[in-house]
Design a protein around this motif. Structure first.
Motif, short mmCIF file in Angstrom:
data_model
loop_
_atom_site.label_atom_id
_atom_site.label_comp_id
_atom_site.label_asym_id
_atom_site.label_seq_id
_atom_site.Cartn_x
_atom_site.Cartn_y
_atom_site.Cartn_z
N SER A 41 0.56 -1.45 0.37
CA SER A 41 -0.10 -0.34 0.07
C SER A 41 0.68 1.45 0.45
O SER A 41 1.33 1.72 0.67
CB SER A 41 -1.14 0.01 0.55
OG SER A 41 -1.89 1.44 1.03
N MET A 43 1.85 5.25 0.02
CA MET A 43 1.35 6.83 -0.88
C MET A 43 2.86 7.44 -1.66
O MET A 43 3.53 6.98 -1.35
CB MET A 43 0.95 7.48 0.91
CG MET A 43 -0.07 7.10 2.17
SD MET A 43 0.04 7.62 3.21
CE MET A 43 -0.66 9.48 3.10
N THR A 44 2.09 8.46 -1.86
CA THR A 44 3.03 9.22 -2.91
C THR A 44 4.55 9.56 -2.58
O THR A 44 5.87 9.36 -2.79
CB THR A 44 3.06 10.48 -3.61
OG1 THR A 44 1.53 9.89 -4.62
CG2 THR A 44 3.70 10.88 -4.70
N PRO A 71 -3.00 5.15 -2.42
CA PRO A 71 -3.33 6.78 -2.84
C PRO A 71 -2.31 6.93 -3.80
O PRO A 71 -2.83 7.53 -5.11
CB PRO A 71 -3.01 7.57 -1.67
CG PRO A 71 -3.39 6.67 -0.73
CD PRO A 71 -3.15 5.28 -0.79
N HIS A 72 -1.11 6.31 -4.05
CA HIS A 72 -0.08 6.91 -5.17
C HIS A 72 -0.71 6.08 -6.75
O HIS A 72 -0.78 6.87 -7.76
CB HIS A 72 1.48 5.80 -4.77
CG HIS A 72 2.08 6.60 -5.65
ND1 HIS A 72 2.18 7.95 -6.17
CD2 HIS A 72 2.96 5.67 -6.40
CE1 HIS A 72 3.18 8.04 -6.84
NE2 HIS A 72 3.59 6.27 -7.05
N LYS A 74 -3.62 5.28 -6.86
CA LYS A 74 -4.76 5.45 -7.66
C LYS A 74 -5.16 6.53 -8.63
O LYS A 74 -5.25 7.69 -9.74
CB LYS A 74 -6.03 6.11 -6.82
CG LYS A 74 -6.97 6.98 -6.98
CD LYS A 74 -7.69 7.67 -5.99
CE LYS A 74 -9.04 8.25 -5.92
NZ LYS A 74 -9.88 8.53 -4.93
N HIS A 75 -3.61 7.86 -7.99
CA HIS A 75 -3.12 9.42 -8.70
C HIS A 75 -2.05 9.31 -10.01
O HIS A 75 -1.74 10.75 -10.59
CB HIS A 75 -3.10 10.61 -7.59
CG HIS A 75 -4.66 10.54 -7.12
ND1 HIS A 75 -5.40 10.81 -7.82
CD2 HIS A 75 -4.40 10.53 -5.64
CE1 HIS A 75 -6.31 11.25 -6.37
NE2 HIS A 75 -6.02 10.82 -5.35
N GLU A 192 -7.53 15.52 -2.54
CA GLU A 192 -7.48 14.41 -3.41
C GLU A 192 -8.70 13.59 -3.49
O GLU A 192 -9.04 12.79 -4.31
CB GLU A 192 -6.14 13.07 -2.73
CG GLU A 192 -4.45 13.68 -3.81
CD GLU A 192 -3.97 13.12 -3.09
OE1 GLU A 192 -3.67 12.32 -2.12
OE2 GLU A 192 -2.64 13.21 -3.79
N ASP A 193 -9.92 13.66 -2.41
CA ASP A 193 -10.33 12.95 -2.16
C ASP A 193 -12.18 13.90 -2.48
O ASP A 193 -13.26 13.00 -1.95
CB ASP A 193 -10.79 12.17 -1.04
CG ASP A 193 -9.73 11.23 -0.84
OD1 ASP A 193 -9.06 10.73 -1.57
OD2 ASP A 193 -8.92 11.45 0.76
N THR A 196 -15.79 12.56 -3.43
CA THR A 196 -16.04 11.11 -3.35
C THR A 196 -17.85 10.91 -2.62
O THR A 196 -17.69 11.19 -1.65
CB THR A 196 -15.09 10.73 -3.32
OG1 THR A 196 -15.09 10.93 -1.50
CG2 THR A 196 -13.90 11.03 -3.61
N GLY A 359 -4.21 14.00 -9.00
CA GLY A 359 -5.36 13.75 -8.41
C GLY A 359 -6.17 15.21 -7.80
O GLY A 359 -7.69 14.98 -7.47
#
Length: 377
Positions: A41, A43-44, A71-72, A74-75, A192-193, A196, A359
């Motif tokens: 998992s 993150m950027t 998240p990374h 995703k975007h 980023e969210d 939603t 994002g």
């Protein structure tokens, strides 16, 4: 929290045993040799560390399944597809993980990322990326799926060990985290969210989660929903369950909703055992609030602080420095707001420097060559 949910969902829907790991895994091959599949998992800011773990696994265990999520992914899907992952999961992880482990991956292998472009006050969807790769799995959890999903694992020895690594206190009580809903309806251009769908857990599942938390000896909970204090009635329903178990709590709020019913939200939270609220004040400048589509006012920021403190709630304000339109005058206005916040004992704030991650609507605008009033100094 996300991995606790994934563990429960996978174990409820497959014959797979899931082990949660954290930073202790580092670059040691011995940690990974007993597993058939490894999910990372990301993150950027962790992208380089994740890449090192991936290549270490590839070098030592070339036939193990390695899955990228978070998240990374995703975007920054265009970047992640260049890495030798077996599977890439840019959105909800529950169904894709189950599909991988069952050998059932016949759902979409393309990822369309959308952004919101504003024409006056009317938002419209704009496709930003359309990436097709046979490793990309997209299968989003519906509202019904969220309602029926098993509560996160807080009972297995592995899960408890991971949970206990986090040291968090509310007042003088040991506290932990939970979520009652996913998603945020707000339009904030830096987030980023934004926009939603809000998907809520069933109150029956929330009760079971709270029982698990109480059985672990905790006396407090940080409700990590993007916006818990969104509806007085819904928040009261959950707050009453916390109060029944003598669990104080901290929750996230938004100034417009917090002040929408006058002092009713603050009063209700206080009556149900809320200890502290956290809210994104962002700035003391109305110009900047308008620039970032916050849909709040400086006045409502001040009233949020006033109402919360009046009803015995501590306030933690999040401040973003360097948003579009920032200058010495707007910084001075923010400083004035912080001074007002800190005039009440117990209040606190966190000040952070804005960065236009992919994002976000602001980053999308920058990538299109638009002038958003962002000065990079």
């Amino acid at each position: 929290m996300a991995n606790l949910y994934l563990k429960s969902y996978v174990e409820a829907n497959t014959n797979t045993k899931v082990t949660l790991g954290d930073d202790q895994y580092e670059l040691e091959p011995r940690y990974f040799k007993h597993y058939d599949a490894i999910g990372i998992s990301i993150m950027t800011p962790q992208r380089d560390e994740a890449s090192k773990i991936l290549h270490m696994i590839r070098d030592n265990f070339p036939y193990k399944i390695v899955i990228a999520g978070g998240p990374h992914v995703k975007h920054y899907a265009k970047d992640i597809i260049n890495e030798p992952y077996d599977w890439i999961v840019p959105l909800d992880g529950e169904k894709p993980l189950v599909g991988i482990l069952r050998g059932e991956t016949n759902f979409p292998h393309n990822y369309i990322r959308t952004a919101i472009n504003f024409d006056g006050d009317i938002p419209r969807r704009v496709i930003m990326d359309n990436i097709t790769d046979e490793r990309i799995l997209v299968n989003i959890m519906s509202k019904d799926d969220i309602e029926k999903a098993p509560r996160p694992d807080r009972t297995s020895e592995n899960a408890v060990d991971i949970i206990k690594q986090y040291k968090y206190k509310l007042g003088n009580r040991e506290a932990t985290t939970m979520m009652t809903a996913r998603g945020c309806p707000e339009q904030c251009a830096f987030c980023e969210d934004a926009m939603t769908p809000v998907k809520r857990s069933l109150i029956e599942n929330i009760r079971l989660e709270l029982d698990d938390i109480k059985s672990l000896g905790y006396g407090g909970v940080y409700l990590f929903d993007d916006l818990f204090a969104l509806s007085v009635d819904r928040s009261r329903e959950v707050g009453n369950e916390l109060k029944k178990r003598d669990l104080i709590y901290r929750c996230n709020a938004q100034a417009r909703y917090f002040t929408k019913w006058g002092e009713d939200m603050a009063k209700m939270l206080s009556e149900t055992g809320c200890y502290e609220i956290a809210f994104g004040a962002e700035t003391g400048s109305q110009k900047i609030l308008d620039n970032i589509r916050k849909r709040t006012t400086v006045e409502s920021n001040y009233k949020t602080i006033e109402y919360a403190n009046k009803h015995g709630l501590i306030v933690k304000a999040f401040i973003l420095l360097g948003l579009p339109g920032e200058n010495k005058q707007t910084l001075k206005e923010t400083e004035t707001m912080i001074q007002y916040l800190m005039s009440h004992k117990g209040n606190d704030f966190g000040a952070y420097v804005f960065y236009p991650y992919k994002g976000t609507q602001l980053r999308d605008s920058l990538d299109r060559g638009e002038d958003v009033g962002l000065n990079m100094l």
